[in-house]
Design a protein around this motif. Sequence first.
Motif, PDB file in Angstrom:
ATOM      1  N   THR A  39       0.828  -1.210   0.000  1.00 18.44           N
ATOM      2  CA  THR A  39       0.000   0.000   0.000  1.00 18.44           C
ATOM      3  C   THR A  39       0.858   1.254   0.000  1.00 18.44           C
ATOM      4  O   THR A  39       0.635   2.182  -0.797  1.00 18.44           O
ATOM      5  CB  THR A  39      -0.924   0.017   1.234  1.00 18.44           C
ATOM      6  OG1 THR A  39      -1.775  -1.129   1.215  1.00 18.44           O
ATOM      7  CG2 THR A  39      -1.769   1.280   1.255  1.00 18.44           C
TER       8      THR A  39
ATOM      9  N   ASN B  30      -6.372  -0.081  -8.928  1.00 21.49           N
ATOM     10  CA  ASN B  30      -7.132  -1.305  -8.654  1.00 21.49           C
ATOM     11  C   ASN B  30      -6.492  -2.107  -7.517  1.00 21.49           C
ATOM     12  O   ASN B  30      -7.178  -2.786  -6.748  1.00 21.49           O
ATOM     13  CB  ASN B  30      -7.242  -2.165  -9.917  1.00 21.49           C
ATOM     14  CG  ASN B  30      -5.892  -2.489 -10.524  1.00 21.49           C
ATOM     15  OD1 ASN B  30      -4.938  -1.726 -10.374  1.00 21.49           O
ATOM     16  ND2 ASN B  30      -5.805  -3.600 -11.228  1.00 21.49           N
TER      17      ASN B  30
ATOM     18  N   THR C  37      -7.681  -0.547  -4.206  1.00 21.01           N
ATOM     19  CA  THR C  37      -9.033  -0.976  -3.832  1.00 21.01           C
ATOM     20  C   THR C  37      -9.034  -2.429  -3.359  1.00 21.01           C
ATOM     21  O   THR C  37      -9.761  -2.784  -2.423  1.00 21.01           O
ATOM     22  CB  THR C  37     -10.001  -0.820  -5.019  1.00 21.01           C
ATOM     23  OG1 THR C  37      -9.503  -1.547  -6.157  1.00 21.01           O
ATOM     24  CG2 THR C  37     -10.154   0.643  -5.413  1.00 21.01           C
TER      25      THR C  37
ATOM     26  N   SER D 266      -7.598  -2.496   0.139  1.00 21.73           N
ATOM     27  CA  SER D 266      -8.538  -1.950   1.122  1.00 21.73           C
ATOM     28  C   SER D 266      -9.599  -2.974   1.509  1.00 21.73           C
ATOM     29  O   SER D 266     -10.220  -2.860   2.572  1.00 21.73           O
ATOM     30  CB  SER D 266      -9.206  -0.683   0.562  1.00 21.73           C
ATOM     31  OG  SER D 266     -10.058  -0.998  -0.531  1.00 21.73           O
ATOM     32  N   SER D 267      -9.818  -3.967   0.650  1.00 26.58           N
ATOM     33  CA  SER D 267     -10.773  -5.041   0.971  1.00 26.58           C
ATOM     34  C   SER D 267     -10.088  -6.228   1.641  1.00 26.58           C
ATOM     35  O   SER D 267     -10.622  -6.827   2.579  1.00 26.58           O
ATOM     36  CB  SER D 267     -11.479  -5.514  -0.308  1.00 26.58           C
ATOM     37  OG  SER D 267     -12.214  -4.475  -0.911  1.00 26.58           O
TER      38      SER D 267
ATOM     39  N   LEU E 202      -7.896   3.443   1.302  1.00 22.15           N
ATOM     40  CA  LEU E 202      -9.102   4.110   0.823  1.00 22.15           C
ATOM     41  C   LEU E 202      -8.925   5.622   0.741  1.00 22.15           C
ATOM     42  O   LEU E 202      -9.345   6.260  -0.231  1.00 22.15           O
ATOM     43  CB  LEU E 202     -10.286   3.767   1.731  1.00 22.15           C
ATOM     44  CG  LEU E 202     -10.971   2.428   1.478  1.00 22.15           C
ATOM     45  CD1 LEU E 202     -12.058   2.187   2.528  1.00 22.15           C
ATOM     46  CD2 LEU E 202     -11.578   2.384   0.083  1.00 22.15           C
TER      47      LEU E 202
ATOM     48  N   TYR F  42      -6.614   6.371  -2.151  1.00 20.81           N
ATOM     49  CA  TYR F  42      -7.308   6.144  -3.427  1.00 20.81           C
ATOM     50  C   TYR F  42      -8.236   7.306  -3.765  1.00 20.81           C
ATOM     51  O   TYR F  42      -8.241   7.797  -4.903  1.00 20.81           O
ATOM     52  CB  TYR F  42      -8.101   4.841  -3.363  1.00 20.81           C
ATOM     53  CG  TYR F  42      -9.010   4.627  -4.552  1.00 20.81           C
ATOM     54  CD1 TYR F  42      -8.506   4.130  -5.749  1.00 20.81           C
ATOM     55  CD2 TYR F  42     -10.365   4.945  -4.480  1.00 20.81           C
ATOM     56  CE1 TYR F  42      -9.332   3.944  -6.844  1.00 20.81           C
ATOM     57  CE2 TYR F  42     -11.198   4.768  -5.568  1.00 20.81           C
ATOM     58  CZ  TYR F  42     -10.679   4.266  -6.745  1.00 20.81           C
ATOM     59  OH  TYR F  42     -11.499   4.097  -7.827  1.00 20.81           O
ATOM     60  N   ASN F  43      -9.009   7.748  -2.802  1.00 23.01           N
ATOM     61  CA  ASN F  43      -9.966   8.825  -3.063  1.00 23.01           C
ATOM     62  C   ASN F  43      -9.271  10.151  -3.369  1.00 23.01           C
ATOM     63  O   ASN F  43      -9.743  10.919  -4.219  1.00 23.01           O
ATOM     64  CB  ASN F  43     -10.910   8.989  -1.869  1.00 23.01           C
ATOM     65  CG  ASN F  43     -11.999   7.932  -1.847  1.00 23.01           C
ATOM     66  OD1 ASN F  43     -12.984   8.009  -2.562  1.00 23.01           O
ATOM     67  ND2 ASN F  43     -11.813   6.912  -1.026  1.00 23.01           N
TER      68      ASN F  43
END
Length: 206
Positions: free
Chosen positions: A28, A116, A119, A122-123, A177, A180-181
């Motif tokens: 990350t 991608n 995301t 983050s899951s 997250l 990413y945002n």
Amino acid sequence: MENGFSLIELFNLGGPFMWVLLAFSVATLGIVIERCVYLSWHNCKARPISDKVKEFLRQGKQADAVEFLKGCQRNQTIASILLALLENAKYGENRMERAAESEAQERLRRMENGFNYLTALSSLAPLTGFLGTVSGMIGAFRSIAEATDVNAQLVAGGIYEALITTVFGLIIAITALVAYNLLIQRVDSFSAEASKAIDDLIPELI
């Protein structure tokens, strides 16, 4: 019992799943840093170059506009998009619009490279944390079942050790997250500016 633990002690208490979470945290951080450097190096401002090209076109200097765009630095992302627009102007409105949109999509794809994975991380991070917690809880209850004298300290100790992986997993997920945002907002802003620049120049070329 000590009032606090060092990061290494917490890592060791978390069990084997902490190694997976460590790999996720490194991935990350690496992706976020790489994307920040990439987007910072590329100039995502479309308006200055678009206005300059529009000025050339209004003066009837389309060839000069093409040369100007070819002379722009590589980090001027909008330049290649507008260049595709101008070089295909002789083929008509539909052709030049498709060429510009195709180039814009390619540039956006490069800007979004790695998103991608953010995301996915983050899951996966909180799920891995929960898995570590479940595994830790199983070990805690087994210790309780095998103990001849069960006390509150034994129960509480096993539970908070099991929850460490959940905390670390959630921290990684939140970081991914948020990053990413913030990054996708920058890309979306450039996409909107590029689309507006294309729409503004097409009437000048017709």
